[in-house]
Design a protein around this motif. Structure first.
Motif, PDB file in Angstrom:
ATOM      1  N   GLU A  21      56.987  32.969  36.892  1.00 49.76           N
ATOM      2  CA  GLU A  21      58.235  32.657  37.610  1.00 49.76           C
ATOM      3  C   GLU A  21      58.211  31.170  37.908  1.00 49.76           C
ATOM      4  O   GLU A  21      57.252  30.650  38.494  1.00 49.76           O
ATOM      5  CB  GLU A  21      58.269  33.471  38.915  1.00 49.76           C
ATOM      6  N   LYS A  72      40.965  31.722  37.103  1.00 50.37           N
ATOM      7  CA  LYS A  72      41.607  33.030  36.871  1.00 50.37           C
ATOM      8  C   LYS A  72      42.712  32.880  35.823  1.00 50.37           C
ATOM      9  O   LYS A  72      42.851  33.723  34.925  1.00 50.37           O
ATOM     10  CB  LYS A  72      42.189  33.545  38.197  1.00 50.37           C
ATOM     11  N   VAL A  73      43.492  31.790  35.929  1.00 49.21           N
ATOM     12  CA  VAL A  73      44.560  31.555  34.951  1.00 49.21           C
ATOM     13  C   VAL A  73      43.960  31.267  33.577  1.00 49.21           C
ATOM     14  O   VAL A  73      44.413  31.804  32.558  1.00 49.21           O
ATOM     15  CB  VAL A  73      45.471  30.393  35.404  1.00 49.21           C
ATOM     16  N   PRO A 107      41.401  30.163  41.585  1.00 45.55           N
ATOM     17  CA  PRO A 107      42.688  30.533  40.972  1.00 45.55           C
ATOM     18  C   PRO A 107      42.907  29.901  39.598  1.00 45.55           C
ATOM     19  O   PRO A 107      43.389  30.564  38.670  1.00 45.55           O
ATOM     20  CB  PRO A 107      43.710  30.030  41.999  1.00 45.55           C
ATOM     21  N   ASN A 108      42.556  28.612  39.456  1.00 44.50           N
ATOM     22  CA  ASN A 108      42.717  27.945  38.149  1.00 44.50           C
ATOM     23  C   ASN A 108      41.903  28.633  37.057  1.00 44.50           C
ATOM     24  O   ASN A 108      42.349  28.759  35.919  1.00 44.50           O
ATOM     25  CB  ASN A 108      42.253  26.482  38.253  1.00 44.50           C
ATOM     26  N   MET A 135      47.517  23.621  36.202  1.00 46.16           N
ATOM     27  CA  MET A 135      48.240  24.842  35.882  1.00 46.16           C
ATOM     28  C   MET A 135      49.451  24.583  34.987  1.00 46.16           C
ATOM     29  O   MET A 135      50.349  25.427  34.912  1.00 46.16           O
ATOM     30  CB  MET A 135      48.651  25.590  37.150  1.00 46.16           C
ATOM     31  N   LEU A 164      59.813  34.357  32.859  1.00 44.36           N
ATOM     32  CA  LEU A 164      59.351  34.116  31.494  1.00 44.36           C
ATOM     33  C   LEU A 164      58.179  35.036  31.169  1.00 44.36           C
ATOM     34  O   LEU A 164      57.312  35.258  32.012  1.00 44.36           O
ATOM     35  CB  LEU A 164      58.909  32.657  31.332  1.00 44.36           C
ATOM     36  N   SER A 178      47.337  27.841  26.361  1.00 47.36           N
ATOM     37  CA  SER A 178      46.399  26.941  27.038  1.00 47.36           C
ATOM     38  C   SER A 178      46.860  26.685  28.458  1.00 47.36           C
ATOM     39  O   SER A 178      48.028  26.915  28.802  1.00 47.36           O
ATOM     40  CB  SER A 178      46.254  25.606  26.280  1.00 47.36           C
ATOM     41  N   ALA A 179      45.931  26.223  29.287  1.00 47.87           N
ATOM     42  CA  ALA A 179      46.201  25.938  30.697  1.00 47.87           C
ATOM     43  C   ALA A 179      45.244  24.859  31.138  1.00 47.87           C
ATOM     44  O   ALA A 179      44.068  24.882  30.780  1.00 47.87           O
ATOM     45  CB  ALA A 179      45.984  27.198  31.539  1.00 47.87           C
ATOM     46  N   ILE A 209      55.580  25.951  38.799  1.00 51.27           N
ATOM     47  CA  ILE A 209      55.240  27.370  38.669  1.00 51.27           C
ATOM     48  C   ILE A 209      55.097  27.967  40.067  1.00 51.27           C
ATOM     49  O   ILE A 209      54.415  27.403  40.919  1.00 51.27           O
ATOM     50  CB  ILE A 209      53.923  27.537  37.883  1.00 51.27           C
ATOM     51  N   ILE A 210      55.771  29.087  40.277  1.00 56.11           N
ATOM     52  CA  ILE A 210      55.639  29.785  41.555  1.00 56.11           C
ATOM     53  C   ILE A 210      54.483  30.779  41.476  1.00 56.11           C
ATOM     54  O   ILE A 210      53.593  30.787  42.314  1.00 56.11           O
ATOM     55  CB  ILE A 210      56.939  30.560  41.903  1.00 56.11           C
ATOM     56  N   ILE A 211      54.509  31.614  40.445  1.00 50.87           N
ATOM     57  CA  ILE A 211      53.545  32.707  40.365  1.00 50.87           C
ATOM     58  C   ILE A 211      53.246  33.027  38.907  1.00 50.87           C
ATOM     59  O   ILE A 211      54.130  32.924  38.055  1.00 50.87           O
ATOM     60  CB  ILE A 211      54.100  33.964  41.113  1.00 50.87           C
ATOM     61  N   VAL A 212      51.988  33.348  38.655  1.00 50.82           N
ATOM     62  CA  VAL A 212      51.560  33.821  37.334  1.00 50.82           C
ATOM     63  C   VAL A 212      51.029  35.238  37.507  1.00 50.82           C
ATOM     64  O   VAL A 212      50.147  35.480  38.335  1.00 50.82           O
ATOM     65  CB  VAL A 212      50.445  32.919  36.750  1.00 50.82           C
ATOM     66  N   VAL A 213      51.590  36.154  36.716  1.00 51.42           N
ATOM     67  CA  VAL A 213      51.200  37.566  36.823  1.00 51.42           C
ATOM     68  C   VAL A 213      50.695  38.050  35.466  1.00 51.42           C
ATOM     69  O   VAL A 213      51.450  38.023  34.488  1.00 51.42           O
ATOM     70  CB  VAL A 213      52.399  38.440  37.268  1.00 51.42           C
ATOM     71  N   PRO A 214      49.426  38.463  35.372  1.00 53.86           N
ATOM     72  CA  PRO A 214      48.912  39.033  34.119  1.00 53.86           C
ATOM     73  C   PRO A 214      49.643  40.334  33.780  1.00 53.86           C
ATOM     74  O   PRO A 214      49.990  41.095  34.681  1.00 53.86           O
ATOM     75  CB  PRO A 214      47.440  39.330  34.430  1.00 53.86           C
TER      76      PRO A 214
END
Lengths: 74, 74, 74, 74, 74, 74
Positions: free
Chosen positions: F18, F6-7, F3-4, F37, F26, F32-33, F66-71
């Motif tokens: 979110e 992927k971000v 997952p990391n 995360m 947002l 950067s990441a 951070i709850i969720i990251v959506v591309p």
């Protein structure tokens, strides 16, 4: 000076601490603090709207649930 | 004495613990505590407004969800 | 016995778990537990006011969102 | 530049910080920041709807309870 | 099998995930999972009361904000 | 791909994030990441019900909130 060291420099003096959860503002004398910002306060009182709500005495606060630490010089 | 050590010194005596979430104040006898402040309490009761709400017996509390630990000397 | 070990000793028996968030009380048989208190439960049911709300079966619970683990000897 | 380094580059300049819990937006001058994003701010004020709510002065903010850090170039 | 391994065994199959915060239940196909239970889901939909609320596609979920992971065998 | 990772592959492209707390969704360009995360976004806007609420510009987001990251490919 890193934030943790700033907190440790406050040992022996009075601080205000805002926690997560339902507790109101806490005021007490900082007795010890570790690198996780776990705090041991003595003479602790819970305050609401500037008034003493209840006296808690000696308490341990879990660092990750601390929002803000404010020195009380005034 | 660091805050964690202050908690470990309370093993064998009664403590009040406020948790995050919907639980009310817990009171019990501290059986063990680790460096993350995970706690094992026995004879635990959930209190609301100074009254026993329900008896929980032996419980394990996750340290990061602990807000405050208050020794009950009085 | 440290709190984590107390939880691991419960493997194979029924536990109640209160989580952060909107889930009600969970009851299930503890299948595994690690040092972070991540839990794998089977035969899990969500309870509300002592009644079965829904059956969840096999679930994994994130340790840092666990408030309390209560053994169900009764 | 990693997010932590981005924050450390803001030392000496004004930032807005949104915390978990009941505090409103904080504005202050970033004095120090560590790798956990614990922050030491000075000249801190709590803002609500663009107005100064109260002056907090020197404060330490626990990194894990920070939601967002916004540089105030304007 | 430890809880983390239980989650990693679910890679390739459908899971339900409840998060902290305002999101409703998420359903998707687990693409990857690390030791912190950070999850990458694809074909993700947000569900409310058993109905599809919106389609989110590929998402990354932060492990510490996961409450529960439920395999969807049925 | 974890997952990391992927971000981190999303650096340079637009994402929706979110957060815990009172912020709305947002949207911004991921600058950067890191492995926790923590995210640095630029050209960030806060959205509510699909409308721009306010422009935040360059922001740093604390990973654990951070709850969720959506591309946003679409």
């Amino acid at each position: 000076m890193f934030p943790n060291k700033k907190v440790q420099k406050l040992i022996g003096s009075k601080v205000q601490v805002e926690m997560k959860g339902d507790l109101h503002l806490l005021e007490g004398t900082l007795q010890s603090a570790d690198d996780y910002m776990n705090l041991h306060l003595i003479d602790t009182v819970e305050m609401a709207d500037g008034e003493r709500l209840r006296s808690l005495g000696s308490v341990v606060l879990r660092g990750n649930n601390i929002i803000i630490v404010v020195p009380m010089e005034n």
